[in-house]
Design an enzyme around this catalytic site. Structure first.
Site, PDB file in Angstrom:
ATOM      1  N   VAL A 360       0.823  -1.213   0.000  1.00  0.00           N
ATOM      2  CA  VAL A 360       0.000   0.000   0.000  1.00  0.00           C
ATOM      3  C   VAL A 360       0.852   1.256   0.000  1.00  0.00           C
ATOM      4  O   VAL A 360       0.353   2.355  -0.283  1.00  0.00           O
ATOM      5  CB  VAL A 360      -0.947   0.032   1.222  1.00  0.00           C
ATOM      6  CG1 VAL A 360      -1.862  -1.177   1.240  1.00  0.00           C
ATOM      7  CG2 VAL A 360      -0.167   0.139   2.540  1.00  0.00           C
ATOM      8  N   ASN A 386      -6.548  -0.985   6.637  1.00  0.00           N
ATOM      9  CA  ASN A 386      -6.131  -1.590   7.896  1.00  0.00           C
ATOM     10  C   ASN A 386      -4.629  -1.835   7.972  1.00  0.00           C
ATOM     11  O   ASN A 386      -4.096  -2.025   9.057  1.00  0.00           O
ATOM     12  CB  ASN A 386      -6.881  -2.924   8.060  1.00  0.00           C
ATOM     13  CG  ASN A 386      -6.416  -3.706   9.251  1.00  0.00           C
ATOM     14  OD1 ASN A 386      -6.707  -3.365  10.393  1.00  0.00           O
ATOM     15  ND2 ASN A 386      -5.667  -4.782   9.012  1.00  0.00           N
ATOM     16  N   TYR A 451       4.043   7.254  14.256  1.00  0.00           N
ATOM     17  CA  TYR A 451       2.761   6.537  14.224  1.00  0.00           C
ATOM     18  C   TYR A 451       1.609   7.469  14.595  1.00  0.00           C
ATOM     19  O   TYR A 451       0.556   7.483  13.941  1.00  0.00           O
ATOM     20  CB  TYR A 451       2.842   5.364  15.195  1.00  0.00           C
ATOM     21  CG  TYR A 451       1.656   4.443  15.230  1.00  0.00           C
ATOM     22  CD1 TYR A 451       1.364   3.598  14.168  1.00  0.00           C
ATOM     23  CD2 TYR A 451       0.829   4.397  16.356  1.00  0.00           C
ATOM     24  CE1 TYR A 451       0.286   2.728  14.212  1.00  0.00           C
ATOM     25  CE2 TYR A 451      -0.253   3.535  16.410  1.00  0.00           C
ATOM     26  CZ  TYR A 451      -0.522   2.700  15.341  1.00  0.00           C
ATOM     27  OH  TYR A 451      -1.591   1.849  15.392  1.00  0.00           O
ATOM     28  N   LYS A 455      -1.476   8.507  12.157  1.00  0.00           N
ATOM     29  CA  LYS A 455      -2.825   8.114  12.554  1.00  0.00           C
ATOM     30  C   LYS A 455      -3.742   9.322  12.728  1.00  0.00           C
ATOM     31  O   LYS A 455      -4.956   9.219  12.513  1.00  0.00           O
ATOM     32  CB  LYS A 455      -2.777   7.293  13.850  1.00  0.00           C
ATOM     33  CG  LYS A 455      -2.249   5.881  13.640  1.00  0.00           C
ATOM     34  CD  LYS A 455      -3.046   5.140  12.575  1.00  0.00           C
ATOM     35  CE  LYS A 455      -2.718   3.682  12.483  1.00  0.00           C
ATOM     36  NZ  LYS A 455      -3.450   3.010  11.379  1.00  0.00           N
ATOM     37  N   ALA A 484      -5.700  -7.102  20.136  1.00  0.00           N
ATOM     38  CA  ALA A 484      -4.435  -7.816  20.060  1.00  0.00           C
ATOM     39  C   ALA A 484      -4.041  -8.009  18.607  1.00  0.00           C
ATOM     40  O   ALA A 484      -4.854  -8.398  17.774  1.00  0.00           O
ATOM     41  CB  ALA A 484      -4.571  -9.168  20.751  1.00  0.00           C
TER      42      ALA A 484
END
Length: 704
Positions: A360, A386, A451, A455, A484
């Site tokens: 991606v 995802n 991150y 996000k 998880a």
């Protein structure tokens, strides 16, 4: 006549069909039923052969064929899928709606495909069935489109479990055509010869009905209401009176594969048959299904993505399982095993899936992922972004390559896949998109600056896509999952990791992916059975500028508590709403309501006639903008400004920059100075859509 590309995505229907028990019986006789199956042919305790569904929607199918522009001389029924949600009652009124979802080019002299999907509802309120038809235009190939790749149906390497022999009557088409398919190819010898056949041929759907009877008799004799799904491809023509043999392999409980052959020469006339059956689950009206929908899930080789893929497939979706198969930090060459394993799980359970291994992080990879869906299934309805990697470091030690790698996968990856998928959804006027954010992005987390930034970036991406997709029935939402996965295996405490199953997140995702869901632009948190919404709230603020003077830093510091106060905070749908509130503080609080105020206009038409003369060209240098006015009681007007000129005309513009809706009396009050524009907007008298910021220019552009 060329295929009509404009027909893609446009609604066919709603079309209504009244039918009685006589229509049910006539169809049964048309597909070979008789005294041996009296429940299909006698109004007492009458049961409906499920394949009757096609006869019930033949008007919709015919309309789709006409809309498509297919050359009718070369038209054949290529493939047929029926998904049954409830048994078909023996009489009633049906409503069918559908659309052409796409065209595929087999090549010059090889023909073209047009795919038509429809939904049919009974007047008792029950959703009866979904139909997905592939029309084959033998004379329409070579138009320059793409071909469709399909996942092959693999038959067991053993003898069939059932072999059902049947012999249609030489006159079978004459009976079957009375159920609606009156195409001359099946009755007129001259037409058949002009179409390349020795004589009229069997309706493929008539043979389909024979096969349906054979399948019911093999698995659920006397209980046609237990048929859940039937799909196949029509491969060879059959002449009336030729015997047929339906070969059936049971592959699992409630599932079978089948094909029908010409018993005289062994040629396969219907191939790639799939059949599903079982007890009807009561009260399925509220069950969320994805029959006929195509979903792409990135990073679906494990964890959350795998769970989404399995659950969507279980509920009828056709799934593109994307996974690069790389390491947790994105390093390495990748592997096909992760995606392949999930596809194998889905297919072994009777679902449909195809693997994709593209990255991606590149624009080409994103295009390839979407192209896999188009090549295999013809469209894209659902996208779940995802895929993700982690490269955690404290900010002081965050090397540029680690910063960029995470942004490339999470933020750019969402862009790379969503952009080509969005184009398909926009054309189809339907789509459901899920972005994936994180608590790290919403609230921050030590050691995850890359991150967190990525996000939070996908939230901003959603905030704009939700606006651009709103008029095309595309809903976009963002999820912050707590589950998880391999990304959290050494971050979460072991006891918490074991309790955080992805299965607790999937229900919210599937809900947002459903066509029933109309929410868009929201951020949701899900995990361990907990679900909530997060939002950015803006406090009411303080106006500290006095008489146009810039406040001092000391003034700001003195009022910092009031500026920071979120009491009475507000959620804004977009920047325009927030700017409207902000600009309200800067507007004067009164207007001239004098009856003698200058520039008095009596009608909206007078205003638009005068508008070019009131245009302040010196304020419009380099400006290109189109205002659409919808004046209740006075019609629609277009004001087009470009190259320093103003042109005004009546009518509607296909793509205005912004649209202003207001009643004529309020419009006149606003132009005449007795109603402030901001007051009209905040009171709801004036509604503005599109680029509301451009509407702020009207006061500068015109001097009434």
């Amino acid at each position: 006549m060329a295929l009509n590309m404009d027909a893609i995505g446009k609604p066919v229907g709603p079309l209504h069909k009244d039918y009685t028990w006589k229509d049910v019986v006539l169809y049964a006789l048309g597909v070979g039923a008789g005294f041996s199956e009296l429940d299909y042919c006698f109004e007492k305790n009458l049961k409906v052969i499920p394949s009757f569904a096609i006869a019930l929607i033949f008007d919709a199918l015919s309309q789709a064929a006409i809309d498509s522009g297919i050359n009718l001389k070369g038209l054949l029924h290529g493939e047929q899928e029926l998904i049954f949600h409830n048994p078909i009652p023996p009489q009633g009124t049906l409503t069918t709606t559908g659309k052409i979802t796409g065209y595929f080019d087999k090549g010059k002299d090889k023909g073209a495909l047009a795919v038509f999907q429809s939904e049919t509802v009974h007047n008792n309120g029950q959703h009866l069935f979904t139909s997905i038809v592939t029309l084959f235009g033998r004379l329409d190939g070579g138009f320059g489109g793409q071909d469709r790749k399909t996942v092959p149906v693999v038959f067991p390497d053993r003898e069939p479990d059932f072999v059902v022999e049947q012999t249609p009557s030489p006159d079978q088409p004459l009976i079957y055509r009375l159920s609606g398919d009156i195409f001359h190819l099946h009755v007129d010898p001259e037409f058949a010869k002009r179409s390349g056949f020795d004589k009229p041929i069997m309706h493929g759907l008539c043979t389909h009905g024979f096969a349906c009877r054979a399948l019911i008799d093999s698995f659920v004799p006397g209980h046609p209401e237990q048929v859940r799904r039937m799909t196949c491809r029509f491969s060879k023509t059959l002449y009336p009176g030729e015997p047929i043999r339906t070969l059936i392999w049971k592959t699992a409980d409630g599932k079978a594969l089948w094909r029908t052959v010409n018993a005289n020469n062994g040629q396969v006339v219907i191939d790639n048959g799939e059949f599903e059956y079982g007890d009807i689950v009561e009260d399925k009206a509220d069950e969320i299904r994805f029959d006929g929908k195509v979903a792409i899930i990135t990073g679906a080789g494990a964890g959350l993505g795998r769970t989404y893929a399995l659950e969507l497939a279980k509920r009828g979706a056709r799934v593109v399982v994307n996974d690069l198969g790389g390491a947790r930090d994105g390093a390495g060459e990748g592997s096909t095993s992760a995606a392949d394993q999930v596809v194998a799980e889905i297919c072994s359970a009777g679902g449909q899936a195809v693997a994709n291994y593209d990255n991606v992080a590149s624009a080409k990879g994103g295009e390839n992922i979407v192209q896999t869906a188009l090549d295999t299934y013809g469209t894209v309805d659902i996208l779940i972004n995802n895929a993700g990697i982690l490269r955690d470091k404290t900010f002081a030690k965050m090397a540029p390559e680690n910063w960029q790698a995470v942004l490339d996968v999470h933020l750019s990856g969402a862009y790379n896949v969503t952009r080509p998928a969005f184009r398909v959804m926009k054309e189809n006027r339907y789509g459901r998109i899920i972005m994936t954010t994180s608590g790290s992005g919403l609230y921050g987390n030590f050691g995850q600056s890359n991150y967190s930034a990525a996000k939070m970036g996908v939230v901003g991406l959603m905030n704009t896509i939700k606006l651009e997709g709103a008029n095309h029935n595309i809903c976009v939402n963002t999820l912050a999952p707590f589950a998880a996965s391999r990304l959290t295996a050494d971050i979460m405490p072991p006891e918490l990791f074991n309790q955080s199953k992805p299965e607790f997140v999937a229900p919210l995702v599937l809900s947002l992916c459903s066509e029933r869901s109309v929410v868009s632009g929201n951020i949701y948190i899900a995990g361990m059975g907990y679900y909530s919404r997060a939002a950015m709230i803006t406090g009411p603020g303080q106006v500290l500028a006095k008489d146009g003077q810039v406040p001092t830093p000391e003034t700001i510091m003195a009022h910092m508590d009031e500026i920071s106060d979120l009491s009475g905070g507000k959620f804004y749908w977009d920047l325009n709403d927030q700017m409207a509130d902000r600009l309200q503080f800067l507007q004067p609080t009164t207007a001239d309501s004098s009856a003698d105020a200058p520039g008095r206009y009596k009608t909206a038409a007078q205003v638009f006639t005068a508008m070019p003369d009131c245009f302040a060209a010196d304020t419009a240098t380099g400006l290109t903008v189109t205002f659409q006015y919808l004046i209740a009681g006075a019609g629609a007007w277009i004001c087009d400004i470009r190259s320093g000129a103003c042109n005004v005309s009546s009518g509607r513009h296909p793509e205005p920059t912004c649209t202003l809706e207001i009643a004529e009396d309020d419009f006149l009050a606003m132009i005449n100075g007795t109603l402030l524009p901001m007051e009209a907007y905040t009171s709801g008298k004036l509604k503005i859509s599109g680029d509301i910021m451009k509407a702020q220019l009207i006061g500068q552009l015109f001097r009434f």
